[in-house]
Design a protein around this motif. Structure first.
Motif, PDB file in Angstrom:
ATOM      1  N   ASN A  82       0.820  -1.225   0.000  1.00 49.78           N
ATOM      2  CA  ASN A  82       0.000   0.000   0.000  1.00 49.78           C
ATOM      3  C   ASN A  82       0.846   1.264   0.000  1.00 49.78           C
ATOM      4  O   ASN A  82       0.543   2.241   0.692  1.00 49.78           O
ATOM      5  CB  ASN A  82      -0.948   0.018   1.204  1.00 49.78           C
ATOM      6  CG  ASN A  82      -2.069  -1.000   1.078  1.00 49.78           C
ATOM      7  OD1 ASN A  82      -2.350  -1.485  -0.012  1.00 49.78           O
ATOM      8  ND2 ASN A  82      -2.694  -1.335   2.192  1.00 49.78           N
ATOM      9  N   GLY A  83       1.918   1.252  -0.804  1.00 51.80           N
ATOM     10  CA  GLY A  83       2.758   2.433  -0.957  1.00 51.80           C
ATOM     11  C   GLY A  83       3.735   2.686   0.169  1.00 51.80           C
ATOM     12  O   GLY A  83       4.472   3.672   0.152  1.00 51.80           O
ATOM     13  N   ARG A  84       3.754   1.789   1.161  1.00 50.11           N
ATOM     14  CA  ARG A  84       4.642   1.961   2.306  1.00 50.11           C
ATOM     15  C   ARG A  84       5.698   0.863   2.343  1.00 50.11           C
ATOM     16  O   ARG A  84       5.479  -0.243   1.868  1.00 50.11           O
ATOM     17  CB  ARG A  84       3.854   1.965   3.618  1.00 50.11           C
ATOM     18  CG  ARG A  84       2.805   3.056   3.702  1.00 50.11           C
ATOM     19  CD  ARG A  84       2.300   3.237   5.120  1.00 50.11           C
ATOM     20  NE  ARG A  84       3.345   3.763   5.978  1.00 50.11           N
ATOM     21  CZ  ARG A  84       3.220   3.874   7.306  1.00 50.11           C
ATOM     22  NH1 ARG A  84       2.122   3.445   7.907  1.00 50.11           N
ATOM     23  NH2 ARG A  84       4.201   4.376   8.023  1.00 50.11           N
ATOM     24  N   LEU A  85       6.828   1.205   2.930  1.00 47.21           N
ATOM     25  CA  LEU A  85       7.889   0.221   3.128  1.00 47.21           C
ATOM     26  C   LEU A  85       7.629  -0.491   4.447  1.00 47.21           C
ATOM     27  O   LEU A  85       7.711   0.122   5.521  1.00 47.21           O
ATOM     28  CB  LEU A  85       9.249   0.922   3.159  1.00 47.21           C
ATOM     29  CG  LEU A  85      10.477   0.032   3.315  1.00 47.21           C
ATOM     30  CD1 LEU A  85      10.714  -0.768   2.037  1.00 47.21           C
ATOM     31  CD2 LEU A  85      11.698   0.865   3.655  1.00 47.21           C
ATOM     32  N   ILE A  86       7.295  -1.769   4.392  1.00 44.64           N
ATOM     33  CA  ILE A  86       6.979  -2.491   5.629  1.00 44.64           C
ATOM     34  C   ILE A  86       8.198  -3.216   6.178  1.00 44.64           C
ATOM     35  O   ILE A  86       8.227  -3.569   7.361  1.00 44.64           O
ATOM     36  CB  ILE A  86       5.809  -3.483   5.440  1.00 44.64           C
ATOM     37  CG1 ILE A  86       6.152  -4.571   4.410  1.00 44.64           C
ATOM     38  CG2 ILE A  86       4.545  -2.729   5.044  1.00 44.64           C
ATOM     39  CD1 ILE A  86       5.150  -5.711   4.379  1.00 44.64           C
ATOM     40  N   ALA A  87       9.215  -3.430   5.344  1.00 47.32           N
ATOM     41  CA  ALA A  87      10.451  -4.060   5.811  1.00 47.32           C
ATOM     42  C   ALA A  87      11.533  -3.848   4.765  1.00 47.32           C
ATOM     43  O   ALA A  87      11.254  -3.809   3.562  1.00 47.32           O
ATOM     44  CB  ALA A  87      10.247  -5.556   6.062  1.00 47.32           C
ATOM     45  N   TYR A  88      12.773  -3.704   5.236  1.00 47.74           N
ATOM     46  CA  TYR A  88      13.919  -3.625   4.327  1.00 47.74           C
ATOM     47  C   TYR A  88      15.125  -4.204   5.044  1.00 47.74           C
ATOM     48  O   TYR A  88      15.480  -3.763   6.137  1.00 47.74           O
ATOM     49  CB  TYR A  88      14.210  -2.187   3.908  1.00 47.74           C
ATOM     50  CG  TYR A  88      15.395  -2.090   2.956  1.00 47.74           C
ATOM     51  CD1 TYR A  88      15.298  -2.616   1.667  1.00 47.74           C
ATOM     52  CD2 TYR A  88      16.597  -1.519   3.352  1.00 47.74           C
ATOM     53  CE1 TYR A  88      16.374  -2.560   0.797  1.00 47.74           C
ATOM     54  CE2 TYR A  88      17.682  -1.456   2.481  1.00 47.74           C
ATOM     55  CZ  TYR A  88      17.559  -1.977   1.210  1.00 47.74           C
ATOM     56  OH  TYR A  88      18.625  -1.936   0.346  1.00 47.74           O
ATOM     57  N   ASP A  89      15.732  -5.208   4.434  1.00 43.75           N
ATOM     58  CA  ASP A  89      16.881  -5.855   5.080  1.00 43.75           C
ATOM     59  C   ASP A  89      17.504  -6.823   4.075  1.00 43.75           C
ATOM     60  O   ASP A  89      17.011  -6.978   2.953  1.00 43.75           O
ATOM     61  CB  ASP A  89      16.424  -6.610   6.330  1.00 43.75           C
ATOM     62  CG  ASP A  89      17.520  -6.662   7.405  1.00 43.75           C
ATOM     63  OD1 ASP A  89      18.718  -6.670   7.030  1.00 43.75           O
ATOM     64  OD2 ASP A  89      17.170  -6.694   8.599  1.00 43.75           O
ATOM     65  N   THR A  90      18.584  -7.478   4.527  1.00 42.13           N
ATOM     66  CA  THR A  90      19.112  -8.570   3.721  1.00 42.13           C
ATOM     67  C   THR A  90      18.070  -9.684   3.699  1.00 42.13           C
ATOM     68  O   THR A  90      17.262  -9.816   4.622  1.00 42.13           O
ATOM     69  CB  THR A  90      20.419  -9.111   4.306  1.00 42.13           C
ATOM     70  OG1 THR A  90      20.160  -9.664   5.603  1.00 42.13           O
ATOM     71  CG2 THR A  90      21.470  -8.011   4.419  1.00 42.13           C
ATOM     72  N   VAL A  91      18.092 -10.482   2.668  1.00 46.09           N
ATOM     73  CA  VAL A  91      17.091 -11.537   2.533  1.00 46.09           C
ATOM     74  C   VAL A  91      17.157 -12.541   3.687  1.00 46.09           C
ATOM     75  O   VAL A  91      16.118 -12.892   4.255  1.00 46.09           O
ATOM     76  CB  VAL A  91      17.215 -12.225   1.157  1.00 46.09           C
ATOM     77  CG1 VAL A  91      16.330 -13.463   1.084  1.00 46.09           C
ATOM     78  CG2 VAL A  91      16.851 -11.233   0.051  1.00 46.09           C
ATOM     79  N   PRO A  92      18.348 -13.013   4.106  1.00 41.76           N
ATOM     80  CA  PRO A  92      18.383 -13.935   5.247  1.00 41.76           C
ATOM     81  C   PRO A  92      17.770 -13.339   6.517  1.00 41.76           C
ATOM     82  O   PRO A  92      17.052 -14.031   7.252  1.00 41.76           O
ATOM     83  CB  PRO A  92      19.877 -14.212   5.434  1.00 41.76           C
ATOM     84  CG  PRO A  92      20.468 -14.010   4.083  1.00 41.76           C
ATOM     85  CD  PRO A  92      19.702 -12.860   3.501  1.00 41.76           C
ATOM     86  N   HIS A  93      18.026 -12.045   6.784  1.00 38.33           N
ATOM     87  CA  HIS A  93      17.469 -11.414   7.976  1.00 38.33           C
ATOM     88  C   HIS A  93      15.947 -11.299   7.886  1.00 38.33           C
ATOM     89  O   HIS A  93      15.239 -11.466   8.895  1.00 38.33           O
ATOM     90  CB  HIS A  93      18.099 -10.038   8.188  1.00 38.33           C
ATOM     91  CG  HIS A  93      19.486 -10.104   8.739  1.00 38.33           C
ATOM     92  ND1 HIS A  93      20.324  -9.011   8.798  1.00 38.33           N
ATOM     93  CD2 HIS A  93      20.196 -11.143   9.247  1.00 38.33           C
ATOM     94  CE1 HIS A  93      21.485  -9.375   9.315  1.00 38.33           C
ATOM     95  NE2 HIS A  93      21.433 -10.664   9.591  1.00 38.33           N
ATOM     96  N   LEU A  94      15.443 -11.010   6.693  1.00 40.29           N
ATOM     97  CA  LEU A  94      13.988 -10.945   6.528  1.00 40.29           C
ATOM     98  C   LEU A  94      13.349 -12.306   6.791  1.00 40.29           C
ATOM     99  O   LEU A  94      12.325 -12.403   7.473  1.00 40.29           O
ATOM    100  CB  LEU A  94      13.635 -10.463   5.120  1.00 40.29           C
ATOM    101  CG  LEU A  94      13.869  -8.993   4.822  1.00 40.29           C
ATOM    102  CD1 LEU A  94      13.642  -8.707   3.340  1.00 40.29           C
ATOM    103  CD2 LEU A  94      12.955  -8.098   5.668  1.00 40.29           C
TER     104      LEU A  94
END
Length: 242
Positions: free
Chosen positions: A205-217
Motif C-alpha cells: 500500500n505504498g509503504r515500506l513495511i520491511a527492508y533488510d538482507t534476505v536472510p534477515h527478513l
C-alpha cells in the motif's frame, strides 16, 4: 553506484501512491522491490530513474539528486511492457537504441554482439521482432537495457508471464550482469524471487513495511516464507516503518 531514498512520497491527485519511503541500496547489490500488484513498485522505480519527481523527500544515485538528465547515460531500464519495434530485426532495434545512447559505430556493433550472446539471441539477430516469442522479447528488452553498460539497471516485473525454465535463465543473466559491478533493482510480485536477491524492500500500500538482507527478513518469519511479513502487515492495516 549506491542509491539512497529519504522520506520519498508521491501522490496522484488524492491518491497517495508512495508514503515516506526511505532505504539505501548498496553498489553492486541486487535489490528486490517486492509486493503485490498495485503496491507502488512501478511508481517507485519511475521515481528512482527520474521519470517522476517526488512530492516530498529526496532520491540520490551516487552523489546526484534525482531527477537529473545527466544520469540518463548511467541508467538502464527494462519496463514491464517492452518498447520494441516489431517491424525491425533484433539487430536493428539495438542499433536504434544504441544511437539514442550515442554509442560510436564500432563500439555499438561490438556491444550488440556481446549483449545478444548474453541473452542467447545471437542466431536470431536478423529475425524480425514480430516473429519473436514473448520470452525472446523479454530477453531482447534486457539486451537493450544493458547495451550502454549502465551503472544501475532497473527491471520492472521482468519475469511476468514467462515459463519457469526461462525465468531461471533470465535470473542467471541478472547474476552475470551484477558480477560486472552493476547495481540491479528488480520489482516483482513473485515471492520466491526474493531468494535471488541480496536485499529486499517489501512494499505494501505504498509503504515500506520491511527492508533488510534476505536472510534477515526470512529470520523474522516462523516458516521461512516472506509472504508471512505481508500477512502481518495486512493485519496491522499496512503499518510499518519507512
Amino acid at each position: 553506484m549506491d542509491i539512497q531514498l529519504n522520506g520519498v512520497s508521491k501522490s496522484f491527485g488524492d491518491q497517495l501512491a508512495i508514503d515516506r519511503v526511505s532505504f539505501m541500496i548498496n553498489s553492486s547489490d541486487i535489490c528486490c522491490l517486492l509486493g503485490p500488484s498495485g503496491s507502488g513498485k512501478t511508481t517507485l522505480i519511475r521515481l528512482m530513474i527520474g521519470a517522476l519527481k517526488a512530492d516530498d523527500g529526496m532520491i540520490q544515485l551516487g552523489e546526484t539528486v534525482m531527477p537529473s538528465m545527466d544520469m540518463l547515460h548511467t541508467i538502464g531500464f527494462m519496463p514491464q511492457n517492452d518498447g520494441l519495434y516489431d517491424d525491425l530485426s533484433a539487430e536493428a532495434n539495438l542499433e536504434f537504441f544504441g544511437s539514442i545512447y550515442k554509442l560510436g559505430k564500432s563500439e555499438l556493433q561490438k556491444r550488440i554482439t556481446e549483449v545478444l550472446k548474453l541473452v542467447d539471441l545471437t542466431v536470431d539477430r536478423k529475425k524480425l521482432v514480430r516473429n519473436f516469442s514473448g520470452g525472446m522479447k523479454k530477453r531482447l528488452s534486457l539486451a537493450i537495457a544493458i547495451l550502454h553498460q549502465p551503472d544501475v539497471l532497473f527491471l520492472d516485473e521482468p519475469t511476468v508471464g514467462i515459463d519457469p525454465i526461462l525465468r531461471r535463465q533470465i535470473w542467471d543473466q541478472f547474476q552475470t550482469i551484477r558480477a560486472t559491478g552493476t547495481t540491479i533493482i528488480v520489482s516483482t510480485h513473485v515471492m520466491d524471487e526474493v531468494l535471488e536477491c541480496d536485499r529486499a524492500a517489501l512494499i505494501y500500500n505504498g509503504r515500506l513495511i520491511a527492508y533488510d538482507t534476505v536472510p534477515h527478513l526470512l529470520d523474522q518469519t516462523e516458516n521461512g516464507r516472506v509472504e508471512e511479513l505481508f500477512l502481518i502487515a495486512g493485519r496491522q492495516g499496512g503499518a510499518g516503518h519507512a
